[in-house]
Design a protein around this motif. Structure first.
Motif, mmCIF file in Angstrom:
data_model
loop_
_atom_site.group_PDB
_atom_site.id
_atom_site.type_symbol
_atom_site.label_atom_id
_atom_site.label_comp_id
_atom_site.label_asym_id
_atom_site.label_seq_id
_atom_site.Cartn_x
_atom_site.Cartn_y
_atom_site.Cartn_z
ATOM 1 N N GLY A 133 0.820 -1.205 0.000
ATOM 2 C CA GLY A 133 0.000 0.000 0.000
ATOM 3 C C GLY A 133 0.851 1.251 0.000
ATOM 4 O O GLY A 133 0.587 2.213 -0.733
ATOM 5 N N GLU A 134 1.893 1.227 0.806
ATOM 6 C CA GLU A 134 2.767 2.394 0.849
ATOM 7 C C GLU A 134 3.478 2.575 -0.483
ATOM 8 O O GLU A 134 3.625 3.699 -0.983
ATOM 9 C CB GLU A 134 3.790 2.236 1.984
ATOM 10 C CG GLU A 134 4.609 3.499 2.167
ATOM 11 C CD GLU A 134 5.674 3.327 3.229
ATOM 12 O OE1 GLU A 134 5.397 2.671 4.242
ATOM 13 O OE2 GLU A 134 6.781 3.867 3.031
ATOM 14 N N ARG A 135 3.928 1.457 -1.048
ATOM 15 C CA ARG A 135 4.619 1.528 -2.345
ATOM 16 C C ARG A 135 3.720 2.163 -3.386
ATOM 17 O O ARG A 135 4.145 3.054 -4.145
ATOM 18 C CB ARG A 135 4.974 0.099 -2.753
ATOM 19 C CG ARG A 135 5.899 -0.043 -3.928
ATOM 20 C CD ARG A 135 6.484 -1.441 -3.889
ATOM 21 N NE ARG A 135 7.098 -1.842 -5.130
ATOM 22 C CZ ARG A 135 8.025 -2.805 -5.220
ATOM 23 N NH1 ARG A 135 8.435 -3.420 -4.141
ATOM 24 N NH2 ARG A 135 8.520 -3.131 -6.388
ATOM 25 N N LYS A 136 2.459 1.740 -3.402
ATOM 26 C CA LYS A 136 1.508 2.285 -4.371
ATOM 27 C C LYS A 136 1.284 3.758 -4.108
ATOM 28 O O LYS A 136 1.292 4.591 -5.021
ATOM 29 C CB LYS A 136 0.193 1.508 -4.288
ATOM 30 C CG LYS A 136 -0.865 1.966 -5.258
ATOM 31 C CD LYS A 136 -0.531 1.746 -6.710
ATOM 32 C CE LYS A 136 -0.543 0.288 -7.103
ATOM 33 N NZ LYS A 136 -0.304 0.113 -8.551
ATOM 34 N N ALA A 137 1.112 4.114 -2.841
ATOM 35 C CA ALA A 137 0.841 5.515 -2.508
ATOM 36 C C ALA A 137 2.007 6.402 -2.929
ATOM 37 O O ALA A 137 1.814 7.491 -3.482
ATOM 38 C CB ALA A 137 0.563 5.645 -1.014
ATOM 39 N N ARG A 138 3.206 5.938 -2.712
ATOM 40 C CA ARG A 138 4.366 6.742 -3.091
ATOM 41 C C ARG A 138 4.436 6.941 -4.598
ATOM 42 O O ARG A 138 4.762 8.014 -5.098
ATOM 43 C CB ARG A 138 5.654 6.078 -2.596
ATOM 44 C CG ARG A 138 5.858 6.260 -1.113
ATOM 45 C CD ARG A 138 7.245 5.810 -0.668
ATOM 46 N NE ARG A 138 7.311 5.755 0.776
ATOM 47 C CZ ARG A 138 7.462 6.813 1.568
ATOM 48 N NH1 ARG A 138 7.582 8.020 1.040
ATOM 49 N NH2 ARG A 138 7.495 6.663 2.882
ATOM 50 N N HIS A 139 4.132 5.873 -5.327
ATOM 51 C CA HIS A 139 4.139 5.998 -6.792
ATOM 52 C C HIS A 139 3.090 7.003 -7.247
ATOM 53 O O HIS A 139 3.320 7.771 -8.176
ATOM 54 C CB HIS A 139 3.842 4.640 -7.441
ATOM 55 C CG HIS A 139 5.035 3.740 -7.517
ATOM 56 N ND1 HIS A 139 6.272 4.171 -7.940
ATOM 57 C CD2 HIS A 139 5.172 2.429 -7.244
ATOM 58 C CE1 HIS A 139 7.115 3.160 -7.910
ATOM 59 N NE2 HIS A 139 6.482 2.095 -7.495
ATOM 60 N N ILE A 140 1.929 6.962 -6.595
ATOM 61 C CA ILE A 140 0.866 7.899 -6.958
ATOM 62 C C ILE A 140 1.321 9.331 -6.706
ATOM 63 O O ILE A 140 1.170 10.215 -7.552
ATOM 64 C CB ILE A 140 -0.427 7.597 -6.171
ATOM 65 C CG1 ILE A 140 -1.029 6.282 -6.656
ATOM 66 C CG2 ILE A 140 -1.421 8.737 -6.300
ATOM 67 C CD1 ILE A 140 -2.201 5.801 -5.824
ATOM 68 N N THR A 175 -6.206 5.130 2.694
ATOM 69 C CA THR A 175 -5.522 4.922 3.972
ATOM 70 C C THR A 175 -4.040 5.244 3.873
ATOM 71 O O THR A 175 -3.474 5.934 4.735
ATOM 72 C CB THR A 175 -5.698 3.461 4.418
ATOM 73 O OG1 THR A 175 -7.091 3.189 4.524
ATOM 74 C CG2 THR A 175 -5.011 3.195 5.739
ATOM 75 N N HIS A 176 -3.406 4.756 2.821
ATOM 76 C CA HIS A 176 -1.956 4.930 2.764
ATOM 77 C C HIS A 176 -1.528 6.315 2.342
ATOM 78 O O HIS A 176 -0.446 6.784 2.735
ATOM 79 C CB HIS A 176 -1.330 3.812 1.915
ATOM 80 C CG HIS A 176 -1.249 2.536 2.654
ATOM 81 N ND1 HIS A 176 -0.213 2.245 3.509
ATOM 82 C CD2 HIS A 176 -2.129 1.512 2.735
ATOM 83 C CE1 HIS A 176 -0.442 1.067 4.063
ATOM 84 N NE2 HIS A 176 -1.594 0.607 3.620
ATOM 85 N N LEU A 177 -2.347 7.004 1.559
ATOM 86 C CA LEU A 177 -2.024 8.398 1.258
ATOM 87 C C LEU A 177 -2.125 9.212 2.543
ATOM 88 O O LEU A 177 -1.290 10.075 2.834
ATOM 89 C CB LEU A 177 -2.995 8.953 0.202
ATOM 90 C CG LEU A 177 -2.761 8.488 -1.234
ATOM 91 C CD1 LEU A 177 -3.898 8.935 -2.137
ATOM 92 C CD2 LEU A 177 -1.434 9.026 -1.768
ATOM 93 N N ARG A 178 -3.144 8.889 3.326
ATOM 94 C CA ARG A 178 -3.335 9.581 4.594
ATOM 95 C C ARG A 178 -2.140 9.324 5.518
ATOM 96 O O ARG A 178 -1.620 10.242 6.139
ATOM 97 C CB ARG A 178 -4.633 9.085 5.255
ATOM 98 C CG ARG A 178 -5.203 10.034 6.271
ATOM 99 C CD ARG A 178 -6.451 9.500 6.994
ATOM 100 N NE ARG A 178 -7.164 8.419 6.361
ATOM 101 C CZ ARG A 178 -7.398 7.229 6.932
ATOM 102 N NH1 ARG A 178 -6.954 6.982 8.148
ATOM 103 N NH2 ARG A 178 -8.084 6.300 6.297
ATOM 104 N N ARG A 179 -1.690 8.094 5.563
ATOM 105 C CA ARG A 179 -0.555 7.766 6.442
ATOM 106 C C ARG A 179 0.715 8.480 6.038
ATOM 107 O O ARG A 179 1.576 8.758 6.868
ATOM 108 C CB ARG A 179 -0.280 6.263 6.412
ATOM 109 C CG ARG A 179 -1.176 5.507 7.296
ATOM 110 C CD ARG A 179 -0.600 4.148 7.627
ATOM 111 N NE ARG A 179 -1.697 3.269 7.978
ATOM 112 C CZ ARG A 179 -1.638 1.952 7.961
ATOM 113 N NH1 ARG A 179 -0.542 1.358 7.594
ATOM 114 N NH2 ARG A 179 -2.688 1.244 8.306
#
Lengths: 356, 480, 418
Positions: free
Chosen positions: C366-373, C394-398
């Motif tokens: 999830g974090e990996r995806k959020a960072r790519h986004i 959730t992960h963008l928020r985190r």
């Protein structure tokens, strides 16, 4: 101990006999690289010129097989008849350099820029090792993955890992037309900057030489109908028209460089390097005649003074050199490249040091 | 747990030392599924020092080992030694340095081949060796087998693009072979190491040469109603003096499989497809294309397509690159061979393979690097039918014999590995093999590194008994 | 790949698994496509390795417990199916294997309770709503809870949206161009009722009459993908009944549900309802595919240009091959600049209830995806699945960068209606 009489084998079996019979041997092809082929310390000279002749050549296969003592000039002439050439552009054709000697010394010329050097074109090798055993490695087809790559190992082996008796090479169609552009720059930095830009661009050069202090010599090759457009693009890439050579004069220009005579009569040395070493090297080489080939990967220079000085100089620069002509205790100068892998492999091929 | 393994536990944390049956089973074979061997353990080092420790452990306890990348070898190169150690390098997968100015990349052995070109792309550079496994295979594995690919004729194989390598030798010592320069002043030690199939050491850091991306590609797909016509077309291209970047041929079965897999839009009824790709400076490629057009026109192709865009070009290649694995759709099992014949003998070789296929009653799909005579016959069989595997192997043996007879090689690029070691004597004399063994033993007297590979002798592990090999029956070779 | 599986002993399910294993040639092309292999870097956690392990278990040469940890870590994202040149139907294999092995499996009482809780609440909106409310209440307790219970709490939104009851029929605006049925989904009715609302509005606006059949329920994908075969059959039978009417298409707006419905033929293989299942599956379409085929009524431009990153839900891209239609829809909104997310083929880690069962791995992905986004510079993220929506939000928020996330149809809704 004085040198013994030279031997001149005419067959592989005779080479094998010679190795078994004599404790120390030095092979010689055309003698164009005397520092590598002059016997020392009681070595028996083995003239390899008796093992000559093209064994197989099928232009449609892009493969030529010849005995190691065959003069390069003979092979080149044969290839030329079929519109082909030796892409690694070895030096000393007119001086009688042989295939075997060229491989043993690992020498390529300016046109190595386009497709590669000796190591990129050697396919197969037959040699006699330090115990007189006859060994084949590689094959006679352009693609082969069976067994260890002994052919590559033999490139630059200086006759010390085995005596070459037969070699197979990949060859290519020669460019249909060529032209050469010489471009002078005010300072080395600008010449190098352009060298880098060229090397990283899709422009395909048959030669990318740097003649100090700051002149680039570039060779284009290919279909004649495309050459004018490519030349124009190259000139606009460079930002200047440069000095153009074409036709017979152009061919003669490059042929004239093949004997390295333009470097004068001093000790002749090959240095392996990359372009980023050039500025530091240029600061210390003084007036030594020299020419950098293949985008700064290959340097041929002539040294007037004592080779010990050059040895120290190269060591300080972190570079290694190979003396081709001149007196030195060992032809390899500069940084010491010895390592355990080398020692062990050499011991496997020449346990008694007959060829060392 | 035996004391040797407890010692290994001290060197590797639990997640990177695998010993349980469920962990070891997936490592028991690579892409050559006819062979399996159960290792004692698998370690997954993350640094050069850990690789050294693993090798030294093997030396101390005299346990043979095999290094492994992504396990895509088609010749059993990453097959474990039964009861030996597997050193998996796939976690050492970083790009350490990319120098666009000097045109080189320094990578760890687990770095994926295709990723090199992806990293170099923003600088207009690429990494030339392109085996079809390139989205998966690692640089370390490419180096061990001197991997080739479709673009070998013009620019060579892995060995022509590796500048330097840091190697852990079978005794645990470390050496650096090669340098950043394209030239050497002594023997080409690195050249000997590349392609040595893991027998001479493990690379932990590799310096690769990057080339500028060609300005223009001209990719032609030609369809023929006969395989020989395609072979002759290749000869004609070569005779015209053109030096294409790649020339590939696929036969009807391979086309069928590739279409099923990737829907590349190949002409479905073709008995053979020829892909010829020119590359280089745009004016040169345009001029060459005119010659190529003429040659292809005269070769009797019934349909010719020229890629008009990068997308179309990739589509043409997609099918070819998926062809091997795609035959999995046509048949439960297959054996892929990797012979080489002189290009002029290509037509003859293909005709003979067709005869052999009929005689053995097994379909053979053909895909090959026509530019350098490197054939990949894919022998389709069903292992669950009694005797079919043995027939397939016999057919494979005859094809290799054919290649040698025509003056070629038993392997163009997949290497010898486990699969073809029995054929080495058909290419090399006993003296040749002894010389190579001497070199091997000089570096690895205990024969720990990839024991049992490349050189004939020792029975392969866990193979279903298949009787003497046809070459053995004929008295041509003897398995010691 | 050769195998010695005695599929007769295993029944029709055995045939499905044996066939899939046969197709695998062990080439390894699936490895770069597998998120767990990318993260964990070991052969057991790759599709190739998992196929091998399942083969060994089915042949009887490996104890199932040995293979279990690695099979559990499979996301079921089907990224490997897209990458596989041999056409191995891995989704069929892992789903069938889980159904086959679950009854024999030993689970701790806590695990069984947890799974039961999930199976008994998520598919039932009213129960899920009650549980969610309880969960929100209990958020302050999080530090005191054992790790497996933390994950579900963390995924719950700050506020639960108001429940929006769904009409039985929504008439078409203007001349009727088609009549469809909508699967309303389960979890999304509670977490994001706006998805269904937007779907109904956009369809109606485009001349489509939408029926929301009563008697429908959870598609059963959750049960099927976690090995609860009997439960999956029960839920699926209810839907076979509910959707038996005459519709031009049966639409879903959740990637997981669309793919779940399309698996009914596999689920009912060898059962009396097999023909009915095939008939239903043939009509199932993701709402994005339906809208592209129908042809959208002209979309007004957004108030200001917007950089939009589109995230491919695995069960749209890999499971159903739906990649271009959502993008076409987005590009037809003037003002949208569509951005591609790096590693777009890699799962976000939501994978059904994976982010509850394998929280650590799910969080890594999830974090990996959020960072790519975030690296794309997008101002808005759009996706076609409730699970992905929750995970990405959730992960963008985190990461402290709570970009807005919308369903594809919600962005269309905004464009049409403001």
């Amino acid at each position: 101990m004085s040198e013994t009489q030279p031997l001149r084998p005419t067959s592989v079996a005779e080479v094998q006999e010679a190795v078994r019979a004599y404790p120390r041997l030095r092979a010689r092809g055309g003698g164009s690289k005397p520092a590598l082929s002059t016997p020392q310390n009681g070595q028996t000279l083995l003239e390899m010129g008796g093992l000559r002749g093209v064994v197989e050549y099928d232009p449609s296969e892009y493969v030529v097989v010849a005995r190691a003592g065959t003069p390069l000039a003979e092979v080149a002439a044969l290839l030329a008849q079929h519109g082909q050439y030796l892409p690694f552009d070895p030096p000393f054709l007119a001086q009688g350099a042989t295939l075997g000697g060229t491989v043993a010394a690992g020498l390529s010329g300016p046109m190595r820029q386009r497709y590669g050097g000796v190591r990129d074109f050697i396919l197969g090798v037959e040699l006699v090792d330090g115990e007189g055993r006859r060994i084949r490695g590689g094959g006679k087809v352009v693609k082969n993955a069976a067994g260890f790559d002994l052919p590559k190992l033999m490139v630059g082996s200086l006759g010390r890992l085995g005596l070459l008796v037969e070699l197979a090479f990949k060859v290519f169609p020669a460019p249909k037309a060529t032209c050469t552009l010489e471009v002078a720059f005010p300072r080395l930095e600008e010449a190098l900057e352009t060298l880098y830009r060229l090397a990283g661009s899709p422009i395909e050069l048959y030669a990318l030489d740097l003649v100090p202090p700051a002149t680039l010599v570039l060779r284009l090759g290919g279909l004649s109908e495309a050459l004018p457009a490519r030349l124009e693009r190259l000139q606009s890439f460079l930002g200047q028209p440069g000095q153009l050579r074409e036709g017979e004069a152009e061919v003669a220009y490059w042929q004239g460089l093949n004997d390295l005579g333009h470097l004068g009569a001093g000790a002749l040395v090959k240095v392996a390097l990359t372009a980023r070493r050039i500025p530091a090297l240029e600061r210390v080489l003084g007036p030594a005649p020299r020419r950098y080939l293949c985008a700064g990967n290959l340097l041929y220079l002539a040294w007037e003074g004592k080779l010990e000085e050059l040895d120290a100089l190269l060591k300080a620069q972190g570079l290694s050199g190979l003396v081709l002509r001149g007196t030195a205790p060992q032809p390899q100068i500069g940084i010491d490249l010895a390592q355990v892998f080398a020692r062990k492999v050499a011991a496997a091929l020449d346990p008694q040091g007959r060829l060392a | 747990m035996n004391p040797a393994l407890s010692e290994l536990q001290g060197l590797f944390p639990p997640g990177r030392l695998l010993t349980r049956p469920g962990e070891l089973a997936p490592y028991a074979s690579d892409a050559l599924t006819a062979f399996r061997a159960q290792p004692l353990a698998v370690v997954l080092p993350e640094s050069h020092e850990e690789v050294v420790e693993a090798v030294r452990w093997c030396v101390r306890h005299r346990i043979p080992y095999v290094a492994r990348g992504s396990g895509t070898s088609l010749s059993g190169g990453s097959l474990p030694v039964e009861g030996g150690l597997v050193i998996g390098l796939n976690r050492m997968n970083r790009l350490l340095r990319l120098d666009p100015k000097e045109r080189l990349a320094v990578v760890e052995p687990g770095f994926i081949n295709l990723q090199v070109s992806q990293a170099a792309a923003p600088y207009g550079l690429y990494y030339a060796p392109d085996p079809s496994s390139q989205p998966v295979s690692t640089i370390g594995g490419n180096l061990a087998f001197n991997s080739g690919g479709a673009h070998c004729l013009k620019y060579g194989m892995t060995s022509n693009h590796v500048l330097a390598a840091r190697v852990v030798l079978p005794d645990g010592q470390t050496v650096v072979l090669g340098s950043e320069s394209l030239e050497n002043t002594g023997p080409d030690w690195l050249g000997l190491f590349v392609g040595s199939e893991g027998l001479l050491g493990i690379v932990t850091e590799i310096t690769l040469r990057l080339l500028p991306k060609p300005e223009a590609y001209h990719t032609v797909l030609a369809a023929y109603d006969a395989l020989e016509k395609a072979g002759q077309a290749v000869a004609a291209v070569v005779a015209s003096g053109l030096l294409p970047g790649a020339m590939e041929i696929m036969d009807a079965l391979a086309i069928e499989a590739a279409e099923a897999a990737v829907q590349a839009g190949y002409p479905r009824e073709a008995r053979a497809l020829l892909i010829v790709e020119l590359e280089g400076e745009a004016p040169q490629v345009e001029a060459e294309a005119r010659y190529l057009e003429e040659v292809i026109r005269q070769s009797g192709a019934y349909e010719v397509r020229v890629a008009q865009s990068q997308e179309e070009r990739l589509k043409i290649w997609r099918g070819r690159k998926a062809a091997f694995s795609a035959v999995g759709r046509l048949s439960p099992d297959y054996l892929v061979q990797d012979g080489v014949v002189p290009r002029s003998k290509l037509g003859q070789a293909l005709a003979e393979i067709e005869n052999l296929s009929a005689r053995y009653g097994l379909r053979v799909a053909n895909v090959f690097h026509a530019g350098d005579g490197n054939l990949h016959p894919l022998i389709l069989y069903n292992g669950r039918v009694a005797g079919e595997l043995e027939r397939a192997e016999a057919l494979a043996g005859e094809i290799l014999q054919l290649c040698v007879r025509l003056g070629g090689s038993i392997t163009g690029e997949h290497g010898v590995g486990m699969e073809k070691k029995a054929y080495m004597p058909s290419m090399f004399t006993p003296e040749d093999l002894e010389a190579m063994q001497r070199i091997r033993q000089a570096l690895d007297p205990l024969e720990l590194a990839n024991r049992g590979k490349m050189f004939p002798g020792d029975h392969p592990p866990h193979r279903p008994p298949s009787g003497p090999h046809p070459l053995e029956k004929a008295g041509v070779i003897a398995r010691e | 790949m050769q195998h010695k599986i005695d599929s007769e002993k295993l029944g029709p399910q055995g045939e499905i698994m044996a066939h899939a294993i046969e197709a695998c040639v062990h080439c390894g092309f699936c490895l770069p496509a597998c998120p767990t292999y990318q993260v964990l870097g070991e052969e057991m956690d790759s599709p190739r390795g998992r196929i091998f392990l399942m083969k060994e278990v089915l042949e009887g040469s490996l104890a199932p417990e040995e293979a279990q940890p690695y099979l559990d870590k499979c996301l079921g994202c089907l990224g490997c199916v897209t990458a596989c040149p041999s056409g191995v139907p891995y989704g069929e294999l892992i789903g069938t294997y889980r159904g086959f092995s679950e009854p024999k499996r030993h689970r701790s009482p806590f695990q069984r309770l947890f799974r039961l809780a999930l199976q008994e609440t998520l598919p039932y909106p009213s129960r899920f709503r009650a549980a969610a409310r309880l969960g929100q209440f209990a958020k302050w307790m999080k530090p005191l809870l054992p790790a497996p219970l933390k994950a579900p709490l963390e995924l719950l939104p700050e506020r639960l949206p108001q429940s929006e009851p769904l009409p039985e029929v929504v008439p078409a605006e203007g001349p009727r161009r088609a009549r469809v049925a909508l699967l309303a989904g389960c979890a999304q009715q509670v977490l994001q009722p706006g998805f269904n609302r937007a779907t109904l509005r956009v369809l109606a606006h485009n001349g489509v009459e939408v029926v929301v059949p009563r008697g429908q329920g959870c598609c059963g994908a959750l049960a099927l993908h976690t090995g609860e075969r009997a439960r999956a059959l029960k839920l699926a039978r209810a839907n076979l009944q509910a959707f038996a009417g005459d519709f031009d298409a049966i639409l879903t707006n959740a990637a997981g549900c669309g793919s779940g419905l399309k698996e009914y033929p596999l689920l009912f293989r060898g059962q009396p309802e097999e023909a009915q299942a095939k008939a239903l599956a043939a009509k199932v379409k993701d709402v994005s595919v339906f809208l592209v085929e129908l042809g959208l009524k002209e979309v007004p431009p957004l108030p200001k240009p917007l950089k939009v990153a589109y995230h491919d839900a695995c069960h749209l891209a890999h499971a159903q091959g739906v990649r271009s239609e959502p993008r076409q829809l987005l590009k037809s909104i003037p003002g949208v600049a569509l951005l591609e997310i790096p590693e777009g083929e890699l799962c976000c880690g939501s994978a059904g209830t994976y982010n509850l069962e394998q929280p650590a791995l799910a969080a890594t992905l999830g974090e990996r995806k959020a960072r790519h986004i975030l690296a794309t510079g997008a101002e808005l993220v759009v996706t076609g699945n409730i699970g992905c929506f929750t995970q990405i939000e959730t992960h963008l928020r985190r990461l402290g960068r709570p970009l807005p996330v919308l369903h594809t149809v919600e962005l269309l809704e905004r464009a049409y209606f403001g």
